[in-house]
Scaffold this active site. Structure first.
Site, mmCIF file in Angstrom:
data_model
loop_
_atom_site.group_PDB
_atom_site.id
_atom_site.type_symbol
_atom_site.label_atom_id
_atom_site.label_comp_id
_atom_site.label_asym_id
_atom_site.label_seq_id
_atom_site.Cartn_x
_atom_site.Cartn_y
_atom_site.Cartn_z
ATOM 1 N N GLY A 18 34.172 44.785 30.716
ATOM 2 C CA GLY A 18 33.278 44.252 31.736
ATOM 3 C C GLY A 18 32.633 45.300 32.616
ATOM 4 O O GLY A 18 31.739 44.986 33.402
ATOM 5 N N MET A 21 29.084 51.532 31.828
ATOM 6 C CA MET A 21 29.337 52.955 31.608
ATOM 7 C C MET A 21 28.028 53.664 31.269
ATOM 8 O O MET A 21 27.242 53.171 30.456
ATOM 9 C CB MET A 21 30.314 53.118 30.434
ATOM 10 C CG MET A 21 30.601 54.557 30.057
ATOM 11 S SD MET A 21 31.675 54.634 28.583
ATOM 12 C CE MET A 21 31.887 56.422 28.463
ATOM 13 N N PRO A 22 27.761 54.831 31.868
ATOM 14 C CA PRO A 22 26.593 55.612 31.453
ATOM 15 C C PRO A 22 26.736 56.045 29.990
ATOM 16 O O PRO A 22 27.848 56.252 29.497
ATOM 17 C CB PRO A 22 26.629 56.825 32.383
ATOM 18 C CG PRO A 22 27.489 56.416 33.537
ATOM 19 C CD PRO A 22 28.496 55.469 32.971
ATOM 20 N N GLY A 25 26.556 62.028 29.381
ATOM 21 C CA GLY A 25 27.267 62.698 30.457
ATOM 22 C C GLY A 25 27.650 64.112 30.101
ATOM 23 O O GLY A 25 26.998 64.773 29.288
ATOM 24 N N GLY A 27 30.844 66.797 29.073
ATOM 25 C CA GLY A 27 32.195 67.134 28.667
ATOM 26 C C GLY A 27 32.626 68.414 29.358
ATOM 27 O O GLY A 27 31.856 69.384 29.417
ATOM 28 N N TYR A 57 42.753 69.736 29.249
ATOM 29 C CA TYR A 57 41.684 70.644 29.667
ATOM 30 C C TYR A 57 42.116 71.456 30.895
ATOM 31 O O TYR A 57 41.438 72.410 31.271
ATOM 32 C CB TYR A 57 40.394 69.884 30.011
ATOM 33 C CG TYR A 57 39.796 69.102 28.870
ATOM 34 C CD1 TYR A 57 40.304 69.173 27.565
ATOM 35 C CD2 TYR A 57 38.711 68.254 29.088
ATOM 36 C CE1 TYR A 57 39.742 68.432 26.539
ATOM 37 C CE2 TYR A 57 38.143 67.520 28.064
ATOM 38 C CZ TYR A 57 38.670 67.605 26.794
ATOM 39 O OH TYR A 57 38.123 66.865 25.774
ATOM 40 N N HIS A 113 44.714 60.819 23.857
ATOM 41 C CA HIS A 113 43.915 61.942 23.337
ATOM 42 C C HIS A 113 43.915 62.003 21.810
ATOM 43 O O HIS A 113 42.904 62.350 21.200
ATOM 44 C CB HIS A 113 44.426 63.258 23.913
ATOM 45 C CG HIS A 113 43.400 64.342 23.974
ATOM 46 N ND1 HIS A 113 43.282 65.182 25.043
ATOM 47 C CD2 HIS A 113 42.432 64.721 23.109
ATOM 48 C CE1 HIS A 113 42.278 66.036 24.820
ATOM 49 N NE2 HIS A 113 41.755 65.777 23.656
#
Length: 274
Positions: A18, A21-22, A25, A27, A57, A113
């Site tokens: 619901g 989300m763009p 983007g 990373g 990361y 991941h």
């Protein structure tokens, strides 16, 4: 358009959870603290709102700093992070660690991941985090058809998104439509080939011809090709000009013939192990 391609490339997508989300983007893999925060500032200044990080990361704290200081309200940004298999044995504490490092109130999207022992239990812990309002949407990274067919019957919440390696030399032409047929958004990491492979891909003669004909860059062609397949893209960059350029793919569209020419570049060549 044929081959599942569509010239319509909306700048947001509504996930099955619901939430909106763009579709493009940044990373943040391999970005150090200062570079990460400045790259998020550059993304925000160029109109980008989607940021992807992960426990592995080692920069969730920098992402949080960038989000808090970029001048864009938190609710307008969409932040993704991931739990690594080494964390699956104690997923509740891993989720709390991510929330603490980011320090942005909630996580928009949390992924596993890649598959590993305890992944179902870790996902169930993420489901509880959604119920508690700490995480909004759930997903998976580096899951393919066999893995999904095994995993999905064991969990209650269908993933909102699956994030896999996707670029013109590794296109997942069977996997992408399969995931999309389940109502799950597909997101591509390493869309420009990945570190150590960018130069070869960005010099590809076929892509160069298409880019020159369109008056755009090869990265813009690749990102546009992804978007016309319905794939969300998160290219990594620390260069503000590249970050802005990577968002600027709405002034042209690829024809069915150009999409087919790019489709023919597929080598099933993975650039990372999982």
């Amino acid at each position: 358009m044929g081959s599942g391609a569509s010239a319509e490339t909306p700048k947001t997508v509504v996930l099955n959870s619901g939430y909106e989300m763009p579709t493009q983007g940044l990373g943040t893999y391999a970005l150090d603290y200062a570079t990460c925060t400045s790259s998020i500032h550059a993304l925000a200044a160029a109109g980008g709102r989607l940021i992807d990080t992960a426990y592995m990361y080692h920069n969730e704290d920098a992402v949080g700093e960038g989000v808090r200081t970029c001048g864009v309200p938190r609710e307008e940004l969409f932040v993704t992070t991931k739990l690594y298999p080494s964390q699956f044995t104690n997923p509740e504490s891993a989720i709390e660690e991510a929330l603490a490092k980011l320090d942005i109130g909630y996580v928009d999207l949390m992924l596993l991941h890649h598959p590993g022992e305890g992944d179902v239990e870790a996902y169930r812990a993420m489901e509880r985090a959604v119920a508690a309002g700490k995480v909004r949407s759930l997903g998976l990274s580096n899951w393919y058809i066999d893995e999904l067919e095994s995993f999905l019957p064991q969990v209650d919440t269908i993933p909102a998104l699956v994030q896999n390696e996707i670029h013109p030399y590794y296109q997942e032409q069977d996997v992408v439509p399969y995931i999309q047929s389940l109502g799950i958004v597909v997101e591509g990491w390493y869309p420009l080939g990945g570190r150590g492979h960018n130069d070869e891909l960005l010099a590809d003669p076929e892509l160069t011809v298409i880019a020159q004909a369109r008056g755009v860059s090869v990265p813009q062609v690749i990102l546009r090709w992804n978007r016309q397949r319905g794939i969300v893209v998160i290219p990594g960059s620390s260069n503000p000009a590249h970050i802005a350029e990577d968002l600027d793919i709405h002034g042209f569209s690829l024809t069915e013939e150009e999409m087919a020419r790019i489709s023919a570049l597929d080598r099933a060549e993975k650039h990372d192990w999982y």
